[in-house]
Write a protein that holds these residues in place. Structure first.
Motif, mmCIF file in Angstrom:
data_model
loop_
_atom_site.group_PDB
_atom_site.id
_atom_site.type_symbol
_atom_site.label_atom_id
_atom_site.label_comp_id
_atom_site.label_asym_id
_atom_site.label_seq_id
_atom_site.Cartn_x
_atom_site.Cartn_y
_atom_site.Cartn_z
ATOM 1 N N UNK A 213 50.979 1.916 19.778
ATOM 2 C CA UNK A 213 51.610 2.791 18.775
ATOM 3 C C UNK A 213 51.390 2.340 17.337
ATOM 4 N N UNK A 214 51.131 1.071 17.122
ATOM 5 C CA UNK A 214 50.951 0.594 15.742
ATOM 6 C C UNK A 214 49.459 0.677 15.405
ATOM 7 N N UNK A 215 49.139 1.367 14.315
ATOM 8 C CA UNK A 215 47.723 1.594 13.956
ATOM 9 C C UNK A 215 46.972 0.266 13.856
ATOM 10 N N UNK A 216 45.824 0.210 14.517
ATOM 11 C CA UNK A 216 44.972 -0.972 14.419
ATOM 12 C C UNK A 216 45.315 -2.100 15.377
ATOM 13 N N UNK A 217 46.473 -2.001 15.982
ATOM 14 C CA UNK A 217 46.950 -3.108 16.823
ATOM 15 C C UNK A 217 46.087 -3.279 18.088
ATOM 16 N N UNK A 218 45.739 -2.165 18.716
ATOM 17 C CA UNK A 218 44.923 -2.247 19.932
ATOM 18 C C UNK A 218 43.566 -2.897 19.616
ATOM 19 N N UNK A 219 42.949 -2.466 18.516
ATOM 20 C CA UNK A 219 41.650 -3.034 18.131
ATOM 21 C C UNK A 219 41.783 -4.538 17.885
ATOM 22 N N UNK A 220 42.848 -4.942 17.187
ATOM 23 C CA UNK A 220 43.040 -6.376 16.914
ATOM 24 C C UNK A 220 43.174 -7.158 18.223
ATOM 25 N N UNK A 221 43.981 -6.632 19.121
ATOM 26 C CA UNK A 221 44.212 -7.352 20.381
ATOM 27 C C UNK A 221 42.934 -7.418 21.211
ATOM 28 N N UNK A 223 39.881 -7.334 20.054
ATOM 29 C CA UNK A 223 38.971 -8.272 19.390
ATOM 30 C C UNK A 223 39.293 -9.710 19.805
ATOM 31 N N UNK A 224 40.582 -10.028 19.815
ATOM 32 C CA UNK A 224 40.999 -11.383 20.224
ATOM 33 C C UNK A 224 40.665 -11.638 21.693
ATOM 34 N N UNK A 231 37.964 -9.799 27.902
ATOM 35 C CA UNK A 231 37.477 -8.428 28.111
ATOM 36 C C UNK A 231 36.028 -8.394 27.632
ATOM 37 N N UNK A 232 35.232 -7.416 28.103
ATOM 38 C CA UNK A 232 33.831 -7.363 27.671
ATOM 39 C C UNK A 232 33.707 -7.190 26.159
ATOM 40 N N UNK A 233 32.663 -7.821 25.606
ATOM 41 C CA UNK A 233 32.484 -7.809 24.141
ATOM 42 C C UNK A 233 32.259 -6.389 23.598
#
Ligand SMILES: NC(=O)c1ccc[n+]([C@@H]2O[C@H](COP(=O)([O-])OP(=O)(O)OC[C@H]3O[C@@H](n4cnc5c(N)ncnc54)[C@H](OP(=O)(O)O)[C@@H]3O)[C@@H](O)[C@H]2O)c1
Length: 320
Positions: A213-221, A223-224, A231-233
């Protein structure tokens, strides 16, 4: 709305339940007043939600009480909770927990709740809870103060569901609250087989939380997770790592996908959604009422994320 049976409680509950905690706390957590919170509960009830999950710790019981005032008490399933300890080291005595139950009843304006849960019990607290807290609580149940006993896990500090796995060996629990979402699927192995076998009712939490729900949070997680080889690159190279879920036969957006995914997990009775935004109530209910995500999408979610643990289980939903 669709209704299901909450395990051995026999209660007929809506498959979408309103969560009055999380960050939103019906809006009380994001600067809104009690009238706003009451309106959220009333809107959910008007749309057929009949399971309301609150807790003394959330500070939302009074709003729930005001919202249900004047409605038939037996048309609403109320779940509330009391902590057995706080993260600052405070440990609640049995007397304090029992007094808390009475306070909850007063705040809710009712003489009983349907489900009374011990809230965020840690694995190391479980034996005290079982031996010291449960017996006197069950005497309060005999007095009619609550109908069924529940327990909730402390997801961020117990990502392998160790407390629930232990609690599943005992017979006193009618309801369990379980953290489950697209990137946190391990309840499938560690909790749901036994809850189904023992017919324990399940309330699912964290279906969306911050990660979806928080913008950008999924991408950040992602990436980490990709940097850590979990997870696959290629997933980290995408602006929306879950865009494979968005297509004509699939979900319209990630939040819809997340609620649909949780709702159709075998062993899930009720998916709790937490919100303080009146505009989110109807779409969330609609999402939970959608059919399962297509089999190929579910399989991909299992392949990509099935081994993850401890992802997206924030205690506080911080904005970026
Ligand atoms: N251990 C425990 O006992 C425990 C722990 C966690 C949760 N819970 C229970 O489970 C309930 C559900 O958990 P949760 O509160 O984390 O709920 P959730 O449904 O997983 O996530 C809620 C978050 O997503 C946002 N959201 C919801 N619908 C949205 C939409 N359509 N579009 C955009 N953002 C949306 C909410 O913000 P908005 O306010 O902006 O909608 C909120 O920040 C809690 O309320 C509580 O009752 C219990």
């Amino acid at each position: 709305m669709e209704y299901t049976t909450l395990g051995r409680t026999g209660l007929k509950v809506s498959v979408a339940g309103l969560g009055c905690g999380g960050n939103s706390k019906l809006g009380l957590g994001t600067g809104h007043d009690k009238a706003h919170a009451v309106g959220i509960v009333q809107r959910a009830l008007d749309l057929g939600v009949n399971l309301i999950d609150t807790a003394q710790y959330y500070g939302t019981e009074a709003a729930v009480g005001a919202a249900i005032h004047g409605r038939a008490r037996d048309s609403i399933v109320i779940s509330t909770k009391h902590k057995v300890s706080l993260i600052d080291g405070t440990v609640f005595s049995v007397a304090e927990i029992l007094a808390g139950l009475d306070r909850s009843l007063r705040a809710l304006g009712t003489d009983h709740v349907d489900v009374f849960c011990l809230h965020t019990v840690l694995p190391q607290e479980y034996e005290r809870v079982l031996t010291e807290v449960v017996p006197p609580l069950l005497r309060e149940k005999e007095k009619g103060k609550f109908r069924f006993l529940g327990i909730t896990e402390f997801a961020g500090r117990d990502p392998r569901h160790d407390m629930l796995a232990r609690a599943l060996e005992d017979d006193c629990w009618d309801v369990m609250m379980v953290a489950f979402h697209m990137l946190n699927q391990n309840a499938r192995q560690r909790v749901f087989p036994a809850t189904q076998q023992k017919n324990i009712g399940t309330l699912l939490m964290f279906a969306v939380r911050a990660i979806f729900s928080v913008a950008g949070r999924l991408q950040d997680d992602i990436t980490e997770l990709a940097a850590a080889g979990r997870v696959p690159k290629w997933l980290a190279e995408k602006k929306n790592p879950l865009d494979f879920l968005l297509h004509d036969q699939g979900a319209r957006n990630i939040i819809e996908a997340a609620y649909r995914y949780a709702r159709h997990e075998p062993g899930a009775n009720v998916v709790l959604f937490g919100t303080g935004n009146p505009d989110h109530i109807e779409p969330n209910i609609k999402a939970i009422l959608q059919p399962p995500l297509p089999a190929a999408d579910r399989q991909k979610i299992a392949e990509l994320f099935g081994a993850l643990e401890g992802v997206g289980l924030d205690e506080i939903i911080a904005k970026r």
